[in-house]
Design a protein around this motif. Structure first.
Motif, PDB file in Angstrom:
ATOM      1  N   UNK A  50       0.828  -1.208   0.000  1.00 11.47           N
ATOM      2  CA  UNK A  50       0.000   0.000   0.000  1.00 11.47           C
ATOM      3  C   UNK A  50       0.859   1.252   0.000  1.00 11.47           C
ATOM      4  N   UNK A  51       0.285   2.319  -0.503  1.00 12.12           N
ATOM      5  CA  UNK A  51       0.941   3.624  -0.449  1.00 12.12           C
ATOM      6  C   UNK A  51       0.454   4.445   0.735  1.00 12.12           C
ATOM      7  N   UNK A  52      -0.504   3.893   1.509  1.00 13.76           N
ATOM      8  CA  UNK A  52      -1.010   4.599   2.686  1.00 13.76           C
ATOM      9  C   UNK A  52      -0.174   4.212   3.917  1.00 13.76           C
ATOM     10  N   UNK A  53      -0.245   5.034   4.984  1.00 15.82           N
ATOM     11  CA  UNK A  53       0.599   4.782   6.157  1.00 15.82           C
ATOM     12  C   UNK A  53      -0.128   3.931   7.203  1.00 15.82           C
ATOM     13  N   UNK A  54       0.596   2.977   7.743  1.00 17.30           N
ATOM     14  CA  UNK A  54       0.056   1.993   8.688  1.00 17.30           C
ATOM     15  C   UNK A  54       0.141   2.540  10.104  1.00 17.30           C
ATOM     16  N   UNK A  55      -1.013   2.996  10.660  1.00 18.60           N
ATOM     17  CA  UNK A  55      -0.985   3.665  11.968  1.00 18.60           C
ATOM     18  C   UNK A  55      -1.620   2.855  13.089  1.00 18.60           C
ATOM     19  N   UNK A  56      -2.427   1.847  12.728  1.00 18.79           N
ATOM     20  CA  UNK A  56      -3.098   1.066  13.777  1.00 18.79           C
ATOM     21  C   UNK A  56      -3.218  -0.388  13.368  1.00 18.79           C
TER      22      UNK A  56
END
Lengths: 245, 341
Positions: A186-192
């Motif tokens: 993914x290009x999104x950030x893993x925050x949880x």
């Protein structure tokens, strides 16, 4: 008159009603409300309906049913009320899904906070306190796009792809969250990180979420997630739910 | 005990496919099912049974056997096939005797081959279908040692064949305008229909990329469109400007613009085109598209009437004396297709 909503043919497979050029809350609300109205109307030509971020899709075999006939009927329905102010459909579910923020389970919380311009504790406070709606489901079966978060979280995707984030990951970009169905790049950030399974093909209810459902992600400690994982058979990952009137 | 089919040796890409699952698009699951649904109808016509699940074989087959006599039919991409070493004809029905080994090799024309069983596959349904949808994580590919349940077979006839059509060689496919066609300039659209594409070798059940030598096919405002519903046959233009035809296991939504949509009747031609096959796209009006679809539906209905008996050369029949050679004769005036229908 405005240019919206627009009615367009989708090949020979159906008709798409689009409420805006880009994602907005009223356009998403309109798409959900129109889909509910079409499901209620139960038109025999419509074999399936779905929504994307700002559109409602009616699957109709246009080799059998003339497109103009459907377009006329839809125009009448569209002018019958202000869809952008329509109530959200009843019977939706509100989920509370326990989530570990940061740590090695969700290593990009601090990076996302920095891009958003808040400190990590404030980031956790804001996101764990937010109540977001399933704007649409896609990319993978049962995988929700959730929003919209405050303008603070209008952060871009990363330049490079993360090689893989696990199933149950909560990732963030462009004022939206996604709860991952399967491990994926993914290009999104893993925050949880959650233990919630959005897709359960072996169970009676294969899909946990529907468009329009609402979700909260209360913060828990890693040890608690470990405990949930060791006990949970259902796929709910310790989540509780209630039906919204 | 009910009949089973054993996969003695599975080729690289075998799965069970029927017409897929509908009703789950809103929750992110596309229909899936056979990449070439025409082949399912052909198998049903050959075995005179309702169209349903078959074993889909991508590029190559495998080895199969059963403890009981089974009727089988093979359709779709032609593959080399034999029963205990004796070659058998593709696009035809045969008897697979108990204990005999059916070996299906590599494709000689087309991509997706299908093995149908008299009585149909009776494997468990998942969410209303026997299809594996591997990109969604539903079901699994078949592997060596798998044993598949077979339904009761009401028929007994074998040795029938169907003529092969030309959908296995690429060629021209018809497209209609889709919702984003207007975002492409008239020049780009004209160039799209003038270009001879080659099917990229990396094609799969999610999509088929089309290669060409010229520049890419870019829309105005390429990257700014909001993610929107995908239907089978949509021709999306990805970031590098190459057309990508979306197939039965695509995602439900996508953010790349679609220049056109392939007619459902012509989609098997895309699926079956071997790697490197030449493909061209031709826009047709909505009226013409409807006429093409109606004709295709009529052709499916007419399939049973196109069957003809396989003519066998007695010199090649090692077990000629075991055949009862008169009992199968029918009156020259009888309609062979009335029986059992």
């Amino acid at each position: 008159m405005t240019d919206w909503p627009q009615i367009r043919r989708v090949g020979l497979s159906g008709i798409l009603v689009t409420f805006a050029e880009a994602m907005t809350e009223p356009a998403n609300r309109a798409a959900l409300a129109l889909r509910a109205a079409i499901e209620d109307a139960d038109w025999p030509e419509v074999t399936e309906t779905s929504t994307s971020l700002v559109s409602t899709f009616l699957q109709v075999n246009l080799a059998v049913t003339p497109a103009e006939e459907m377009t006329e009927r839809l125009s009448d329905l569209l002018t019958s009320r202000d869809w952008y102010k329509a109530d959200l459909p009843p019977g939706r579910t509100l989920w509370h899904i326990p989530t570990v923020y940061g740590t090695d389970l969700a290593p990009q919380l601090e990076e996302a906070a920095e891009v958003a311009g808040v400190d990590p504790d404030e980031a956790i406070r804001q996101i764990s306190g937010a109540r977001v709606r399933v704007l649409t489901i896609g990319f993978a079966p049962g995988q929700p796009y959730l929003g919209e978060l405050s303008e603070t979280w209008n952060i871009p995707r990363q330049q490079a792809l993360s090689k893989s984030v696990p199933a149950g990951a909560l990732i963030i970009a462009i004022r939206q969250l996604v709860l991952f169905t399967n491990a994926s790049p993914t290009g999104w950030r893993h925050i949880g990180q959650t233990a919630f399974r959005t897709f359960r093909p072996e169970s009676e209810e294969a899909f946990a979420l529907s468009p329009g459902d609402e979700l909260c992600f209360p913060a828990i400690e890693p040890a608690e997630l470990e405990k949930i994982r060791s006990k949970d058979q259902s796929g709910d990952g310790g989540a509780s739910s209630e039906v919204l009137a | 005990m009910s009949a089973t089919l054993t996969v003695v040796q599975a080729g690289p890409a075998l799965s069970i496919q029927d017409f897929g699952r509908t009703g789950y698009r809103a929750q992110g699951l596309t229909r899936g099912g056979a990449a070439d649904p025409i082949a399912l109808h052909e198998g049903a016509a050959l075995l005179r049974q309702p169209a349903g699940a078959a074993i889909e074989m991508i590029g190559a087959g495998g080895t199969f056997t059963s403890d009981t006599d089974l009727r089988i039919a093979m359709t779709g991409a032609a593959m080399t096939a034999n029963i205990d070493g004796a070659a058998i004809v593709w696009n035809a029905s045969h008897l697979l005797p108990a204990g005999a080994k059916l070996t299906i090799g590599g494709a000689t024309g087309g991509t997706y081959g299908y093995l149908h069983i008299g009585g149909g596959l009776a494997t468990p349904e998942l969410m209303g279908s026997r299809s594996s949808h591997l990109s969604a994580g539903l079901g699994a590919a078949l592997k060596s040692g798998d044993t598949l349940a077979i339904g009761p077979d009401k028929g007994s006839e074998t040795g029938m064949a169907l003529p092969r059509d030309n959908r296995f060689d690429g060629g021209t496919v018809h497209v209609v305008e889709s919702m984003q066609t207007v975002h492409f300039s008239a020049d780009t659209r004209a160039r799209f229909t003038r270009t001879t594409f080659r099917r990229d070798p990396r094609a799969n059940r999610q999509g088929v990329r089309m290669d060409s030598d010229g520049e890419g096919f870019f829309s105005d405002g390429q990257l700014s469109i909001v993610s929107e519903v995908i239907v089978q046959g949509d021709v999306q233009i990805t970031g590098d400007g190459a057309p990508f035809v979306l197939m039965c296991e695509s995602q439900t939504t996508g953010g790349y613009p679609r220049i056109a949509t392939v007619l459902p009747a012509d989609l098997p031609r895309i699926a079956q085109a071997p790697a490197g096959a030449a493909i061209r796209f031709a826009f047709v009006s909505l009226e013409k598209a409807i006429a093409i679809e109606k004709r295709a539906a009529a052709e499916l209905t007419a399939l049973p009437g196109k069957r003809y008996p396989l003519v066998r050369n007695p010199a090649e029949m090692r077990d000629l004396l075991s055949y009862q050679l008169i009992g199968g004769a029918v009156s020259a005036n009888a309609n062979p297709f009335e029986e059992g229908t």
